[in-house]
Design a protein around this motif. Structure first.
Motif, PDB file in Angstrom:
ATOM      1  N   ALA A 136      23.089  26.594   0.088  1.00 21.28           N
ATOM      2  CA  ALA A 136      24.392  27.186  -0.535  1.00 21.28           C
ATOM      3  C   ALA A 136      24.211  27.886  -1.731  1.00 21.28           C
ATOM      4  O   ALA A 136      24.962  28.887  -1.824  1.00 21.28           O
ATOM      5  CB  ALA A 136      25.126  25.872  -1.094  1.00 21.28           C
ATOM      6  N   MET A 137      23.007  27.638  -2.492  1.00 21.33           N
ATOM      7  CA  MET A 137      22.618  28.491  -3.806  1.00 21.33           C
ATOM      8  C   MET A 137      22.381  30.103  -3.006  1.00 21.33           C
ATOM      9  O   MET A 137      22.855  31.014  -3.690  1.00 21.33           O
ATOM     10  CB  MET A 137      21.448  28.002  -4.389  1.00 21.33           C
ATOM     11  N   LEU A 138      21.559  30.161  -1.963  1.00 23.40           N
ATOM     12  CA  LEU A 138      21.137  31.337  -1.287  1.00 23.40           C
ATOM     13  C   LEU A 138      22.312  32.326  -0.826  1.00 23.40           C
ATOM     14  O   LEU A 138      22.564  33.475  -1.103  1.00 23.40           O
ATOM     15  CB  LEU A 138      20.134  31.391  -0.346  1.00 23.40           C
ATOM     16  N   ALA A 139      23.355  31.305  -0.362  1.00 19.40           N
ATOM     17  CA  ALA A 139      24.380  32.040   0.483  1.00 19.40           C
ATOM     18  C   ALA A 139      25.259  32.556  -0.565  1.00 19.40           C
ATOM     19  O   ALA A 139      25.922  33.527  -0.268  1.00 19.40           O
ATOM     20  CB  ALA A 139      24.895  31.092   1.471  1.00 19.40           C
ATOM     21  N   ASN A 140      25.833  31.727  -1.617  1.00 21.88           N
ATOM     22  CA  ASN A 140      26.667  32.161  -2.348  1.00 21.88           C
ATOM     23  C   ASN A 140      26.247  33.334  -3.458  1.00 21.88           C
ATOM     24  O   ASN A 140      26.974  34.217  -3.654  1.00 21.88           O
ATOM     25  CB  ASN A 140      26.995  31.047  -3.412  1.00 21.88           C
ATOM     26  N   TRP A 141      24.980  33.607  -3.374  1.00 22.22           N
ATOM     27  CA  TRP A 141      24.382  34.756  -4.226  1.00 22.22           C
ATOM     28  C   TRP A 141      24.401  35.846  -3.487  1.00 22.22           C
ATOM     29  O   TRP A 141      25.032  36.875  -3.913  1.00 22.22           O
ATOM     30  CB  TRP A 141      22.953  34.336  -4.820  1.00 22.22           C
ATOM     31  N   MET A 142      24.093  35.767  -2.043  1.00 24.50           N
ATOM     32  CA  MET A 142      24.417  36.842  -1.166  1.00 24.50           C
ATOM     33  C   MET A 142      25.701  37.313  -1.102  1.00 24.50           C
ATOM     34  O   MET A 142      26.065  38.484  -1.070  1.00 24.50           O
ATOM     35  CB  MET A 142      23.697  36.441   0.194  1.00 24.50           C
ATOM     36  N   THR A 143      26.624  36.550  -0.994  1.00 24.20           N
ATOM     37  CA  THR A 143      28.027  36.771  -1.047  1.00 24.20           C
ATOM     38  C   THR A 143      28.519  37.411  -2.153  1.00 24.20           C
ATOM     39  O   THR A 143      29.286  38.291  -2.254  1.00 24.20           O
ATOM     40  CB  THR A 143      28.898  35.646  -0.819  1.00 24.20           C
ATOM     41  N   VAL A 152      30.157  28.497  -0.493  1.00 23.77           N
ATOM     42  CA  VAL A 152      29.532  27.707   0.728  1.00 23.77           C
ATOM     43  C   VAL A 152      28.941  26.494   0.071  1.00 23.77           C
ATOM     44  O   VAL A 152      28.159  26.677  -0.992  1.00 23.77           O
ATOM     45  CB  VAL A 152      28.140  28.493   1.206  1.00 23.77           C
ATOM     46  N   ARG A 153      29.131  25.209   0.555  1.00 26.51           N
ATOM     47  CA  ARG A 153      28.540  23.934  -0.076  1.00 26.51           C
ATOM     48  C   ARG A 153      27.551  23.396   0.560  1.00 26.51           C
ATOM     49  O   ARG A 153      26.783  22.577  -0.099  1.00 26.51           O
ATOM     50  CB  ARG A 153      29.907  23.019  -0.313  1.00 26.51           C
ATOM     51  N   TYR A 154      27.355  23.786   1.785  1.00 27.38           N
ATOM     52  CA  TYR A 154      26.445  23.361   2.668  1.00 27.38           C
ATOM     53  C   TYR A 154      26.278  24.045   4.246  1.00 27.38           C
ATOM     54  O   TYR A 154      26.955  24.821   4.130  1.00 27.38           O
ATOM     55  CB  TYR A 154      26.879  21.648   3.076  1.00 27.38           C
ATOM     56  N   MET A 155      25.052  23.714   4.695  1.00 28.18           N
ATOM     57  CA  MET A 155      24.854  24.253   5.844  1.00 28.18           C
ATOM     58  C   MET A 155      25.416  23.907   7.016  1.00 28.18           C
ATOM     59  O   MET A 155      26.401  22.787   6.919  1.00 28.18           O
ATOM     60  CB  MET A 155      23.129  23.854   6.315  1.00 28.18           C
ATOM     61  N   PRO A 156      25.793  24.635   8.293  1.00 30.29           N
ATOM     62  CA  PRO A 156      26.388  24.318   9.282  1.00 30.29           C
ATOM     63  C   PRO A 156      25.961  23.130   9.738  1.00 30.29           C
ATOM     64  O   PRO A 156      24.978  22.484   9.658  1.00 30.29           O
ATOM     65  CB  PRO A 156      26.404  25.335  10.098  1.00 30.29           C
ATOM     66  N   VAL A 157      26.931  21.873  10.216  1.00 27.54           N
ATOM     67  CA  VAL A 157      26.490  20.608  10.488  1.00 27.54           C
ATOM     68  C   VAL A 157      25.774  20.484  11.838  1.00 27.54           C
ATOM     69  O   VAL A 157      24.683  19.932  11.777  1.00 27.54           O
ATOM     70  CB  VAL A 157      27.534  20.038  10.817  1.00 27.54           C
TER      71      VAL A 157
END
Length: 262
Positions: free
Chosen positions: A108-115, A139-144
């Motif tokens: 989530a950290m990496l995804a939100n920074w890229m966004t 983004v709060r979590y990876m895909p299930v």
């Protein structure tokens, strides 16, 4: 006036002797040795070479690290003897909740920074983040469905997206906050989930001024501004310090290393 690194740290201030050789100016004050420092100069956008290289290093570690963390989510073999739900063969806790939370937090950290970077640069985000980008949600979590191999692929897509745009991103004011959050999260996770030793990522070898062999390389030994060692060794051998052992003084490091190679 030269721009300074946005993180506001200092570096040793080299001087030159009468023959033009770099030296570090040291002083003895009441028996205590001090040396001159100066604010680190920004050489890659708003970042100095060390901060720029450190972000690249830690981002590059995330795909393998996240995949490794996901491998800890499922219970170990000894869980076969663990407590069961009454009347069933199901485990009371079928997963490792700490590893699960750590993997979701890192992704989530990496995804939100890229966004966030995609919005600042006015460009498309990684394709795996298109839905959250369009809906403007975090983004709060990876895909299930993302198990170990899928986690590697998803995170590598984010890392590759960053590497392709790192020069542009380095000019954004948010890079200082990204650097700090990345190092504070990835560093402890690498210690918590140790992996089998892997060959360290090295810069292109330079010629050693002492033995004339192309073995001058750099490698990180910590997360601090000066936690990088530049020395003469051969990374292709089983002995990481095979070479003449010459270590470049810290004030001369920038003469041997192109931080953009990391």
């Amino acid at each position: 006036m030269t721009d300074l690194c946005i993180r506001g740290h200092y570096e040793l201030a080299p001087a030159e002797d009468d023959e033009g050789n770099p030296v570090t100016v040291r002083h003895d004050v009441d028996g205590v040795e001090w040396w001159d420092v100066r604010p680190a100069e920004a050489t890659y956008g708003n970042l100095c070479g060390r901060c720029f290289a450190r972000i690249r290093y830690y981002v590059g570690q995330t795909p393998q690290l996240l995949s490794h963390i996901r491998s800890h989510v499922k219970p170990a073999m000894q869980a076969a003897r663990a407590e069961r739900v009454a009347g069933t063969r199901d485990l009371v806790i079928p997963i490792n909740p700490t590893a699960s939370d750590d993997s979701h937090d890192l992704y989530a950290m990496l995804a939100n920074w890229m966004t966030s970077f995609a919005r600042s640069l006015n460009c498309d985000p990684p394709v795996t983040l298109w839905e959250s980008f369009q809906k403007d949600i975090d983004v709060r979590y990876m895909p299930v469905w993302a198990e170990q191999r899928a986690a590697f692929g998803l995170t590598r897509a984010l890392a590759n997206w960053y590497m392709y745009r790192e020069a542009q991103i380095s000019y954004l004011m948010a890079t200082a906050a990204f650097h700090d959050e990345l190092v504070e999260m990835v560093g402890p996770l690498m210690a918590r989930y140790p992996q089998a030793p892997r060959k360290q990522a090295h810069t292109r070898a330079r010629v050693c001024p002492q033995c004339d062999e192309a073995r001058i390389q750099a490698h990180w030994v910590g997360a601090g501004a000066h936690d990088v060692v530049v020395e003469c060794f051969d990374p292709e051998t089983t002995d990481p310090y095979k070479g003449c052992g010459y270590q470049v003084p810290r004030e001369q490091v920038d003469r041997y290393i192109d931080w953009g190679e990391w």
